[in-house]
Design an enzyme around this catalytic site. Sequence first.
Site, mmCIF file in Angstrom:
data_model
loop_
_atom_site.group_PDB
_atom_site.id
_atom_site.type_symbol
_atom_site.label_atom_id
_atom_site.label_comp_id
_atom_site.label_asym_id
_atom_site.label_seq_id
_atom_site.Cartn_x
_atom_site.Cartn_y
_atom_site.Cartn_z
ATOM 1 N N THR A 182 6.895 1.653 -2.477
ATOM 2 C CA THR A 182 6.288 0.929 -3.590
ATOM 3 C C THR A 182 6.679 1.589 -4.905
ATOM 4 O OG1 THR A 182 4.428 0.137 -2.322
ATOM 5 C CG2 THR A 182 3.988 0.601 -4.621
ATOM 6 N N THR A 233 0.403 4.827 -4.972
ATOM 7 C CA THR A 233 1.227 4.470 -3.820
ATOM 8 C C THR A 233 0.707 5.195 -2.585
ATOM 9 O OG1 THR A 233 3.413 4.623 -2.789
ATOM 10 C CG2 THR A 233 2.894 6.277 -4.460
HETATM 11 N N1 ASP Z 1 0.193 0.924 -1.368
HETATM 12 C C1 ASP Z 1 1.115 -0.020 -0.800
HETATM 13 C C2 ASP Z 1 0.341 -0.989 0.062
HETATM 14 O O1 ASP Z 1 -0.520 -0.565 0.810
HETATM 15 C C3 ASP Z 1 2.191 0.600 0.025
HETATM 16 C C4 ASP Z 1 2.993 1.697 -0.645
HETATM 17 O O2 ASP Z 1 2.502 2.372 -1.528
HETATM 18 O O3 ASP Z 1 4.170 1.859 -0.273
HETATM 19 O O4 ASP Z 1 0.644 -2.152 0.041
#
Ligand code: ASP
Length: 316
Positions: A182, A233
């Site tokens: 992300t 993230t």
């Molecule tokens: N936080 C994001 C989600 O759960 C995933 C990520 O940070 O890569 O959709």
Amino acid sequence: MQQFSIAIHGGAGTILKEDMTPELEAAYLKALDDALTAGYAVLEQDGCATNAVKAAIVVLEDNLLFNAGRGSVFTKKGVQEMDAAIMDGKNRDAGAVAAVRNVRNPIELAAEVMHNSNHVFLSGKGANDFALKQGVKLEPDEFFFSQFRYDQWKAMRDSDNYSLDHTHQGLEELMKDKKFGTVGAVACDSKGNIAAGTSTGGMTNKKYGRIGDSPILGAGTYANNATCAISCTGHGEPFIKAVAAYDVAAHMEYKNMNLHDAMNEVVHKKLIELEGEGGMIGIDTSGNISMMFNSAGMYRAMQNSNGEKKIGIYKD
Ligand code: ASP
């Protein structure tokens, strides 16, 4: 003089030096540098924090290395459904979209929601209809295809598991050298206004229209000039339950903590209690930046008008 500054991230998780090839590491560092440069250029030209955040995120969304925009992971049904949010700390204007498809730059669609709709959060087909109406750039499915994401998904699609695309979770061999995440940015402009944005493909093999923390204001993204701007993230579910981004702001507002201490409380205590693996970047209206994670690594970078610039992947 008011300091202006920007920080970006490209995901946190099981990111280990020993799993990285020199070529891949160089590609990540360049990608982070490119995005940082794009965002910083906006601030240098006296642009506003939200435009700096958007400019940096667009560069990351267009890069296949990251799980956002073009490089988004596959859902259980084998398609990409993307989430994004942007928030302006000056007036707490915000725009968010969830489960949008074929939108080249979901952060631009989130900004359209913020500037040109009467709403804050649009989802699914409605959000796509709004993208069409606003002339936001759409791309065919092929544009979002990459073999490694497909392989990640293929290894999971018959199971009930879903995963952070940058954490092993039993897919060691497959995930080696393929930990992409992300993306997000926070900025403080030359007027002392702050903003935050986050964009993601979510988690591999997600189903039932799952939405993560990234587009949820207060969970994965938050900005308020009274306190801070935050982009998160990590494993979205605990971040939602912890209201992680807003909790940093709350610690600053109600406990009088500085940015660093407030983030430390949330990343290393509150999220740990909920098994919330991941990290966040934060900024305050003096342009101070913190980049913190409780996972092995986080793709991250920062630059400020005092001449400081840092790009990092692993623990310092
Ligand atoms: N936080 C994001 C989600 O759960 C995933 C990520 O940070 O890569 O959709």
